[in-house]
Motif scaffolding. Sequence first.
Motif, PDB file in Angstrom:
ATOM      1  N   MET A   1       8.641  13.615 -18.504  1.00  0.00           N
ATOM      2  CA  MET A   1       8.696  13.688 -17.303  1.00  0.00           C
ATOM      3  C   MET A   1       7.146  13.755 -16.787  1.00  0.00           C
ATOM      4  SD  MET A   1      10.725  16.058 -14.480  1.00  0.00           S
ATOM      5  CE  MET A   1       9.858  17.557 -14.267  1.00  0.00           C
ATOM      6  N   LYS A   2       6.940  12.795 -15.720  1.00  0.00           N
ATOM      7  CA  LYS A   2       5.775  12.618 -15.223  1.00  0.00           C
ATOM      8  C   LYS A   2       5.155  13.741 -14.427  1.00  0.00           C
ATOM      9  CE  LYS A   2       5.182   7.547 -14.357  1.00  0.00           C
ATOM     10  NZ  LYS A   2       4.984   6.669 -13.216  1.00  0.00           N
ATOM     11  N   GLU A   3       3.922  13.896 -14.440  1.00  0.00           N
ATOM     12  CA  GLU A   3       3.310  14.828 -13.590  1.00  0.00           C
ATOM     13  C   GLU A   3       3.653  14.254 -12.147  1.00  0.00           C
ATOM     14  OE1 GLU A   3       0.033  17.454 -14.624  1.00  0.00           O
ATOM     15  OE2 GLU A   3      -0.297  15.735 -16.106  1.00  0.00           O
ATOM     16  N   LYS A   4       3.842  15.369 -11.158  1.00  0.00           N
ATOM     17  CA  LYS A   4       3.609  14.861  -9.722  1.00  0.00           C
ATOM     18  C   LYS A   4       2.319  15.571  -9.201  1.00  0.00           C
ATOM     19  CE  LYS A   4       8.615  15.077  -9.589  1.00  0.00           C
ATOM     20  NZ  LYS A   4       9.962  15.722  -8.935  1.00  0.00           N
ATOM     21  N   VAL A   5       2.042  14.865  -8.150  1.00  0.00           N
ATOM     22  CA  VAL A   5       0.973  15.166  -6.929  1.00  0.00           C
ATOM     23  C   VAL A   5       1.460  15.330  -5.700  1.00  0.00           C
ATOM     24  CG1 VAL A   5      -0.190  12.939  -6.752  1.00  0.00           C
ATOM     25  CG2 VAL A   5      -1.479  14.889  -6.801  1.00  0.00           C
ATOM     26  N   ILE A   6       0.901  16.026  -5.011  1.00  0.00           N
ATOM     27  CA  ILE A   6       1.233  16.162  -3.599  1.00  0.00           C
ATOM     28  C   ILE A   6       0.062  15.711  -2.724  1.00  0.00           C
ATOM     29  CG2 ILE A   6       1.928  17.667  -1.383  1.00  0.00           C
ATOM     30  CD1 ILE A   6       3.306  19.493  -3.651  1.00  0.00           C
ATOM     31  N   LEU A   7       0.466  14.604  -1.872  1.00  0.00           N
ATOM     32  CA  LEU A   7      -0.520  13.961  -0.917  1.00  0.00           C
ATOM     33  C   LEU A   7      -0.478  14.423   0.449  1.00  0.00           C
ATOM     34  CD1 LEU A   7      -2.962  12.080  -0.569  1.00  0.00           C
ATOM     35  CD2 LEU A   7      -1.233  10.099  -0.523  1.00  0.00           C
ATOM     36  N   ALA A   8      -1.332  15.162   1.008  1.00  0.00           N
ATOM     37  CA  ALA A   8      -1.334  14.874   2.469  1.00  0.00           C
ATOM     38  C   ALA A   8      -1.299  13.806   3.075  1.00  0.00           C
ATOM     39  CB  ALA A   8      -2.491  16.181   3.055  1.00  0.00           C
ATOM     40  N   TYR A   9      -0.446  13.274   3.714  1.00  0.00           N
ATOM     41  CA  TYR A   9      -0.426  11.764   4.031  1.00  0.00           C
ATOM     42  C   TYR A   9      -0.296  11.602   5.550  1.00  0.00           C
ATOM     43  CZ  TYR A   9       1.583   7.142   4.192  1.00  0.00           C
ATOM     44  OH  TYR A   9       1.935   5.768   4.315  1.00  0.00           O
ATOM     45  N   SER A  10      -1.200  10.796   6.144  1.00  0.00           N
ATOM     46  CA  SER A  10      -1.330  10.728   7.432  1.00  0.00           C
ATOM     47  C   SER A  10      -0.711   9.100   7.868  1.00  0.00           C
ATOM     48  CB  SER A  10      -2.817  10.549   7.952  1.00  0.00           C
ATOM     49  OG  SER A  10      -3.418   9.261   7.534  1.00  0.00           O
ATOM     50  N   GLY A  11      -0.380   8.371   6.704  1.00  0.00           N
ATOM     51  CA  GLY A  11       0.116   7.220   7.121  1.00  0.00           C
ATOM     52  C   GLY A  11      -0.966   5.932   7.500  1.00  0.00           C
ATOM     53  N   GLY A  12      -2.118   6.392   7.463  1.00  0.00           N
ATOM     54  CA  GLY A  12      -3.282   5.505   7.696  1.00  0.00           C
ATOM     55  C   GLY A  12      -3.656   4.885   6.213  1.00  0.00           C
ATOM     56  N   LEU A  13      -4.539   4.205   6.554  1.00  0.00           N
ATOM     57  CA  LEU A  13      -4.865   3.165   5.425  1.00  0.00           C
ATOM     58  C   LEU A  13      -5.368   4.036   4.122  1.00  0.00           C
ATOM     59  CD1 LEU A  13      -5.848   0.169   4.412  1.00  0.00           C
ATOM     60  CD2 LEU A  13      -8.049   0.447   5.461  1.00  0.00           C
ATOM     61  N   ASP A  14      -6.211   4.802   4.510  1.00  0.00           N
ATOM     62  CA  ASP A  14      -6.853   5.613   3.188  1.00  0.00           C
ATOM     63  C   ASP A  14      -5.757   6.358   2.623  1.00  0.00           C
ATOM     64  OD1 ASP A  14      -9.289   5.094   4.001  1.00  0.00           O
ATOM     65  OD2 ASP A  14     -10.034   6.749   4.868  1.00  0.00           O
ATOM     66  N   THR A  15      -4.751   7.373   3.157  1.00  0.00           N
ATOM     67  CA  THR A  15      -3.842   7.540   2.473  1.00  0.00           C
ATOM     68  C   THR A  15      -2.718   6.922   1.939  1.00  0.00           C
ATOM     69  OG1 THR A  15      -2.807   8.356   4.479  1.00  0.00           O
ATOM     70  CG2 THR A  15      -4.208   9.982   3.367  1.00  0.00           C
ATOM     71  N   THR A  16      -2.670   5.651   2.645  1.00  0.00           N
ATOM     72  CA  THR A  16      -1.713   4.782   1.955  1.00  0.00           C
ATOM     73  C   THR A  16      -2.196   4.119   0.737  1.00  0.00           C
ATOM     74  OG1 THR A  16      -0.706   4.472   4.123  1.00  0.00           O
ATOM     75  CG2 THR A  16      -0.321   2.768   2.548  1.00  0.00           C
ATOM     76  N   ALA A  17      -3.642   3.795   0.889  1.00  0.00           N
ATOM     77  CA  ALA A  17      -3.995   2.894  -0.520  1.00  0.00           C
ATOM     78  C   ALA A  17      -4.352   3.919  -1.573  1.00  0.00           C
ATOM     79  CB  ALA A  17      -5.605   2.502   0.184  1.00  0.00           C
ATOM     80  N   ILE A  18      -4.346   5.276  -1.419  1.00  0.00           N
ATOM     81  CA  ILE A  18      -4.491   6.062  -2.382  1.00  0.00           C
ATOM     82  C   ILE A  18      -3.135   6.208  -3.195  1.00  0.00           C
ATOM     83  CG2 ILE A  18      -4.032   8.439  -1.334  1.00  0.00           C
ATOM     84  CD1 ILE A  18      -6.861   7.510  -3.512  1.00  0.00           C
ATOM     85  N   ILE A  19      -1.949   6.000  -2.724  1.00  0.00           N
ATOM     86  CA  ILE A  19      -0.792   6.089  -3.511  1.00  0.00           C
ATOM     87  C   ILE A  19      -0.696   5.488  -4.817  1.00  0.00           C
ATOM     88  CG2 ILE A  19       1.653   5.858  -3.523  1.00  0.00           C
ATOM     89  CD1 ILE A  19       1.533   6.631  -0.401  1.00  0.00           C
ATOM     90  N   PRO A  20      -0.968   4.061  -4.652  1.00  0.00           N
ATOM     91  CA  PRO A  20      -0.797   3.336  -5.780  1.00  0.00           C
ATOM     92  C   PRO A  20      -2.159   3.395  -6.853  1.00  0.00           C
ATOM     93  CG  PRO A  20      -1.175   1.925  -3.948  1.00  0.00           C
ATOM     94  CD  PRO A  20      -1.072   3.055  -3.475  1.00  0.00           C
ATOM     95  N   TRP A  21      -3.417   3.775  -6.301  1.00  0.00           N
ATOM     96  CA  TRP A  21      -4.290   4.389  -7.160  1.00  0.00           C
ATOM     97  C   TRP A  21      -3.934   5.510  -7.832  1.00  0.00           C
ATOM     98  CZ3 TRP A  21      -7.940   8.223  -7.844  1.00  0.00           C
ATOM     99  CH2 TRP A  21      -8.960   8.182  -8.601  1.00  0.00           C
TER     100      TRP A  21
END
Length: 93
Positions: A1-21
Motif C-alpha cells: 500500500m502506498k503512503e499517503k500525504v495530506i495537502l492543505a489545498y487551496s485550489g490555486g496554481l501552487d497547490t494544484t501543481a504540487i499534487i503531481p509532483w
Amino acid sequence: MKEKVILAYSGGLDTTAIIPWLKENYDYDVVCCCIDVGQGNELDGLEERAKVGGAIKLYIEDVVDEFCDDYVMPCVQAGTVYEICWAPPWPVP
C-alpha cells in the motif's frame, strides 16, 4: 500500500501543481483538505480540480461558525482594524 500525504489545498496554481509532483517524486497518494471559512463560490469545482491534478480525495471542512465565533467576533469586539491587525517589525506611531 502506498503512503499517503495530506495537502492543505487551496485550489490555486501552487497547490494544484504540487499534487503531481508529490506523486512523481515521492510516489504518494495525495489527499487534499480545504478549510471553508466562508469563501462561497470560490470552492466550486475544487474537487474536480484536485482530482484532475491527481488527488485521490478532497475533504472540505466547513468551519464557518467556529471561524466567526472564535476569530472574527473577538476581533470585532476588540475594535481591531484590518490594516493594523498584524505586528510590523517596527514601532507603529
